[in-house]
Each structure stands twice: as structure tokens, then as C-alpha cells.
Write a protein that holds these residues in place. Structure first.
Motif, short mmCIF file in Angstrom:
data_model
loop_
_atom_site.label_atom_id
_atom_site.label_comp_id
_atom_site.label_asym_id
_atom_site.label_seq_id
_atom_site.Cartn_x
_atom_site.Cartn_y
_atom_site.Cartn_z
N GLU A 59 0.83 -1.22 0.00
CA GLU A 59 0.00 0.00 0.00
C GLU A 59 0.86 1.26 0.00
N GLN A 60 2.11 1.12 0.44
CA GLN A 60 3.00 2.29 0.49
C GLN A 60 3.50 2.70 -0.90
N TYR A 61 3.36 1.82 -1.87
CA TYR A 61 3.74 2.20 -3.24
C TYR A 61 2.62 3.05 -3.82
N LYS A 62 2.95 4.30 -4.10
CA LYS A 62 1.95 5.28 -4.53
C LYS A 62 1.84 5.42 -6.05
N GLY A 63 2.56 4.58 -6.77
CA GLY A 63 2.50 4.66 -8.23
C GLY A 63 3.44 5.69 -8.82
N GLU A 64 4.30 6.25 -7.96
CA GLU A 64 5.27 7.24 -8.43
C GLU A 64 6.59 6.54 -8.71
N SER A 66 9.14 3.80 -10.87
CA SER A 66 9.09 2.40 -11.27
C SER A 66 8.72 1.50 -10.08
N PHE A 67 7.77 0.60 -10.29
CA PHE A 67 7.42 -0.37 -9.26
C PHE A 67 8.59 -1.31 -9.00
N GLU A 68 9.26 -1.72 -10.08
CA GLU A 68 10.43 -2.59 -9.92
C GLU A 68 11.52 -1.87 -9.13
N GLY A 69 11.68 -0.57 -9.36
CA GLY A 69 12.66 0.20 -8.61
C GLY A 69 12.31 0.26 -7.14
N TRP A 70 11.01 0.34 -6.83
CA TRP A 70 10.55 0.35 -5.43
C TRP A 70 10.89 -0.98 -4.76
N ILE A 71 10.62 -2.08 -5.48
CA ILE A 71 10.96 -3.40 -4.96
C ILE A 71 12.47 -3.51 -4.75
N ARG A 72 13.23 -3.04 -5.73
CA ARG A 72 14.68 -3.14 -5.69
C ARG A 72 15.25 -2.43 -4.46
N ARG A 73 14.68 -1.27 -4.13
CA ARG A 73 15.17 -0.53 -2.97
C ARG A 73 14.94 -1.33 -1.68
N ILE A 74 13.80 -1.98 -1.58
CA ILE A 74 13.52 -2.83 -0.43
C ILE A 74 14.51 -3.99 -0.37
N VAL A 75 14.77 -4.60 -1.52
CA VAL A 75 15.71 -5.73 -1.58
C VAL A 75 17.12 -5.29 -1.17
N VAL A 76 17.55 -4.13 -1.66
CA VAL A 76 18.87 -3.62 -1.28
C VAL A 76 18.92 -3.34 0.21
#
Length: 200
Positions: A59-64, A66-76
Motif C-alpha cells: 500500500e506504500q507504493y503510490k504509483g510514483e 518504477s514499481f520494480e525500482g521500489w521493490i529493488r530498494r527494499i531488496v537492497v
């Protein structure tokens, strides 16, 4: 299913959508994990923890952006958390006198797989800073805050990482090695940078 539909279904806790999201992004994200943690088992553990956070915080992903970039930041971030349990980065030696001319432009002329293989054998401090700065695009002040080290330590570790890579490339007589200079852009000094959190 489109990415937007997949995200919306995951927000509704649809199990099939969650599995589809994992199947779509996990292979690339596993490669990201492997750049930070060395063993297959540790990388798998980090990946599972990261995707748990992705799915429980989607829910914290606001669509701003890249979604993959958002995932990648969590993974890093999850990879760095795993590393910090084993390594005290604040004990990394800091260089005060580094006089090596340095650019990352030549990286574009080298085969990515060869570079990534060499990065794997760098000391952990060098490897982590190199990954964050060159591959993830973090600034030194962000790296310093994330790793609990000084900005100067981050800069010196990057320079040493590049120097070690250049030496390794010279040893294998890699074509185009003369292009691999060691020079980086100056960053603006910020007296009170914003706090960087490792939480997703």
C-alpha cells in the motif's frame, strides 16, 4: 495481467497475484541479493524477507516511479540489514589522502557479466559501496548514513574498489582497460542531509 492490475490484486491479498508478483520479479531481485550477500542460502533468505516486506507494505507504493525500482530498494535495504548483522562497517579503515585520478564512464565499455564477477571477489566494504554508488545510484551521503560510516570512508572505499577492479582487469589483460580511469564527480556538501531510512 498488467502490472497495475497485479499490484491492485496484491493489495487485496490475492494469493495467486502475490505468487505471480514474486515469480515476475524474484529472479532479477535474487541477482541483486547475490551482489551483497555471498552464499546462495543467505541470498534466498534475504529475498524471502524482502518480498514479505514488499507484499505487506505494498500500500506504500503510490504509483510514483518504477514499481520494480521500489521493490529493488527494499531488496537492497534488506541485503544491507543482513550484512550489518555480520559486519561492522564503521570499523572499515578510512583514507584521508587519496590521490588517484578516477571515472566510471569506461564501465559502459566493459561486459557487465565480467565486471559483476570481479565485483564478487572484492572485499566486503569495497563491494558494498561500489554496488550502492555505481549500480544502485546512491550518493555518498546516503551510503554513509545507511552503512553508519563517514562520507570520506564511503568515497575512499569506492576509490579503492575501482583501483582493485582496475588491477584485476590488468591482470587478465582485459581489452579497453586503459579507459578504466579512476575519477569521480564532486558531490555538493550538505550540512544537514535528510535522514535516510532502511525501512521500506
Amino acid at each position: 495481467m498488467s502490472e497495475k492490475d497485479l499490484i491492485n490484486a496484491c493489495r487485496q491479498r490475492d494469493r495467486r497475484a502475490q505468487q505471480a508478483l514474486y515469480d515476475r520479479f524474484a529472479p532479477n531481485m535474487f541477482g541483486v541479493c547475490k551482489r551483497y550477500v555471498k552464499t546462495q542460502e543467505d541470498a534466498e533468505d534475504v529475498l524471502i524477507e524482502a518480498f514479505f516486506k514488499v507484499l505487506t507494505n505494498i500500500e506504500q507504493y503510490k504509483g510514483e516511479g518504477s514499481f520494480e525500482g521500489w521493490i529493488r530498494r527494499i531488496v537492497v535495504n534488506e541485503s544491507l540489514m543482513a550484512l550489518r548483522k555480520r559486519v561492522n562497517f564503521s570499523q572499515v579503515l578510512e583514507l584521508t589522502d587519496v590521490d588517484i585520478p578516477v571515472t566510471t564512464s569506461a564501465l559502459q565499455d566493459l561486459v557487465a557479466r565480467d565486471i559483476l564477477n570481479l565485483i564478487d571477489i572484492l572485499p566486503i566494504g569495497y563491494r558494498t559501496v561500489f554496488n550502492l554508488y555505481v549500480l544502485e545510484g546512491y550518493k555518498h551521503r546516503e551510503i554513509a548514513q545507511i552503512m553508519g560510516i563517514s562520507i570520506n570512508t564511503s568515497k575512499s572505499q569506492l576509490i579503492l574498489a575501482k583501483k582493485r577492479l582496475k588491477n584485476l582487469l590488468e591482470q587478465i589483460r582485459y581489452p579497453g582497460i586503459e579507459l578504466f580511469d579512476i575519477e569521480e564527480e564532486e558531490e555538493e556538501v550538505v550540512e544537514a542531509p535528510e535522514k535516510i531510512t532502511t525501512k521500506p
